[in-house]
Design a protein around this motif. Structure first.
Motif, PDB file in Angstrom:
ATOM      1  N   ILE A   1      -7.889   3.419  -2.824  1.00 47.00           N
ATOM      2  CA  ILE A   1      -8.406   2.899  -3.793  1.00 47.00           C
ATOM      3  C   ILE A   1      -7.964   1.424  -4.322  1.00 47.00           C
ATOM      4  CG2 ILE A   1      -8.677   3.712  -6.623  1.00 47.00           C
ATOM      5  CD1 ILE A   1      -8.686   6.108  -5.725  1.00 47.00           C
ATOM      6  N   LYS A   2      -8.376   0.658  -4.515  1.00 44.29           N
ATOM      7  CA  LYS A   2      -7.875  -0.481  -4.638  1.00 44.29           C
ATOM      8  C   LYS A   2      -7.689  -0.859  -6.225  1.00 44.29           C
ATOM      9  CE  LYS A   2     -11.453  -4.104  -4.012  1.00 44.29           C
ATOM     10  NZ  LYS A   2     -11.516  -5.599  -3.543  1.00 44.29           N
TER      11      LYS A   2
ATOM     12  N   GLN B   1      -3.641   4.903  -0.451  1.00 46.88           N
ATOM     13  CA  GLN B   1      -3.993   4.450   0.451  1.00 46.88           C
ATOM     14  C   GLN B   1      -4.127   6.548   0.258  1.00 46.88           C
ATOM     15  OE1 GLN B   1      -6.284   2.747   2.878  1.00 46.88           O
ATOM     16  NE2 GLN B   1      -6.209   5.133   4.169  1.00 46.88           N
TER      17      GLN B   1
ATOM     18  N   LYS C   1      -8.238  -2.446  -9.729  1.00 43.63           N
ATOM     19  CA  LYS C   1      -9.341  -3.797 -10.446  1.00 43.63           C
ATOM     20  C   LYS C   1      -8.049  -5.380 -11.084  1.00 43.63           C
ATOM     21  CE  LYS C   1     -12.617  -0.518 -12.438  1.00 43.63           C
ATOM     22  NZ  LYS C   1     -13.275   0.326 -13.333  1.00 43.63           N
TER      23      LYS C   1
ATOM     24  N   GLY D   1     -13.423   4.822   3.576  1.00 46.54           N
ATOM     25  CA  GLY D   1     -12.961   4.866   4.368  1.00 46.54           C
ATOM     26  C   GLY D   1     -13.527   5.564   5.744  1.00 46.54           C
TER      27      GLY D   1
ATOM     28  N   PHE E   1      -9.496   7.399   2.922  1.00 46.51           N
ATOM     29  CA  PHE E   1      -9.665   6.068   1.768  1.00 46.51           C
ATOM     30  C   PHE E   1      -8.914   5.560   0.906  1.00 46.51           C
ATOM     31  CE2 PHE E   1     -10.153   9.833  -0.679  1.00 46.51           C
ATOM     32  CZ  PHE E   1      -9.963   9.625  -2.055  1.00 46.51           C
TER      33      PHE E   1
ATOM     34  N   ARG F   1      -1.740  -0.907  -4.063  1.00 45.29           N
ATOM     35  CA  ARG F   1      -3.740   0.089  -3.368  1.00 45.29           C
ATOM     36  C   ARG F   1      -2.623   0.859  -3.009  1.00 45.29           C
ATOM     37  NH1 ARG F   1      -6.466  -1.609   2.220  1.00 45.29           N
ATOM     38  NH2 ARG F   1      -8.243  -0.343   2.033  1.00 45.29           N
TER      39      ARG F   1
ATOM     40  N   THR G   1     -11.013   0.866  -7.820  1.00 45.81           N
ATOM     41  CA  THR G   1     -12.756   0.988  -6.840  1.00 45.81           C
ATOM     42  C   THR G   1     -12.307   1.327  -5.735  1.00 45.81           C
ATOM     43  OG1 THR G   1     -12.111  -1.590  -6.209  1.00 45.81           O
ATOM     44  CG2 THR G   1     -13.771  -1.455  -8.649  1.00 45.81           C
TER      45      THR G   1
ATOM     46  N   THR H   1       0.827  -1.530  -0.144  1.00 45.11           N
ATOM     47  CA  THR H   1      -0.220  -0.131  -0.317  1.00 45.11           C
ATOM     48  C   THR H   1       0.987   0.931   0.383  1.00 45.11           C
ATOM     49  OG1 THR H   1      -1.725  -0.864   1.217  1.00 45.11           O
ATOM     50  CG2 THR H   1      -1.625   0.914   0.901  1.00 45.11           C
TER      51      THR H   1
ATOM     52  N   THR I   1     -12.064  10.398  -6.591  1.00 39.72           N
ATOM     53  CA  THR I   1     -12.741   9.080  -6.907  1.00 39.72           C
ATOM     54  C   THR I   1     -12.813   8.793  -8.733  1.00 39.72           C
ATOM     55  OG1 THR I   1     -14.656   9.590  -6.461  1.00 39.72           O
ATOM     56  CG2 THR I   1     -13.097   8.056  -4.768  1.00 39.72           C
TER      57      THR I   1
ATOM     58  N   VAL J   1     -12.407   2.219  -1.958  1.00 42.00           N
ATOM     59  CA  VAL J   1     -12.605   1.452  -0.565  1.00 42.00           C
ATOM     60  C   VAL J   1     -13.739   2.258   0.770  1.00 42.00           C
ATOM     61  CG1 VAL J   1     -11.979  -0.392   0.650  1.00 42.00           C
ATOM     62  CG2 VAL J   1     -11.292   0.050  -0.877  1.00 42.00           C
TER      63      VAL J   1
END
Length: 113
Positions: A107-108, A64, A110, A96, A105, A62, A92, A32, A84, A94
């Motif tokens: 974003i991981k 953060q 795809k 937070g 929050f 990922r 996508t 991350t 976003t 996630v």
């Protein structure tokens, strides 16, 4: 040494006297990267941070985000929505949590299929 059928033999064993079990493959660690963004960020600087986030997501890392809000800055939801929307094709979001003036929050990426 011991004798077996009249011949002497020696068994080589690892230290501890017991054979070692086979090693298991290490589990992959999901890495991350964290990016901190202030609500008074310049649009050019925001673009640079988003390009870094795009590179991380393309590598499968990922991302953060930590948004810090100050008086006179953008509304927190405007900044969240712009980030976003910009990165929706690569990952996508996630949900937070928000503590005081900070919103976190992730974003991981795809999955690649």
């Amino acid at each position: 040494m011991s004798e077996h059928n009249g011949t002497a033999f020696c068994r080589i064993m690892p230290l501890g006297g017991k054979p070692k079990p086979e090693k298991q493959a290490p589990k992959p660690v999901e890495s991350t990267k964290e990016l901190e963004i202030n609500s008074t960020i310049d649009p050019h600087d925001l673009g640079i941070k988003l390009k870094k986030a795009e590179k991380f997501l393309q590598k499968g890392i990922r991302v953060q985000f930590t948004l810090t809000f100050r008086a006179g800055g953008k509304n927190n939801m405007e900044l969240y929505e712009s980030i976003t929307q910009e990165l929706q094709d690569l990952g996508t979001p996630v949900p937070g949590l928000q503590k005081g003036r900070k919103l976190s929050f992730a974003i991981k990426p795809k999955s690649k299929k």
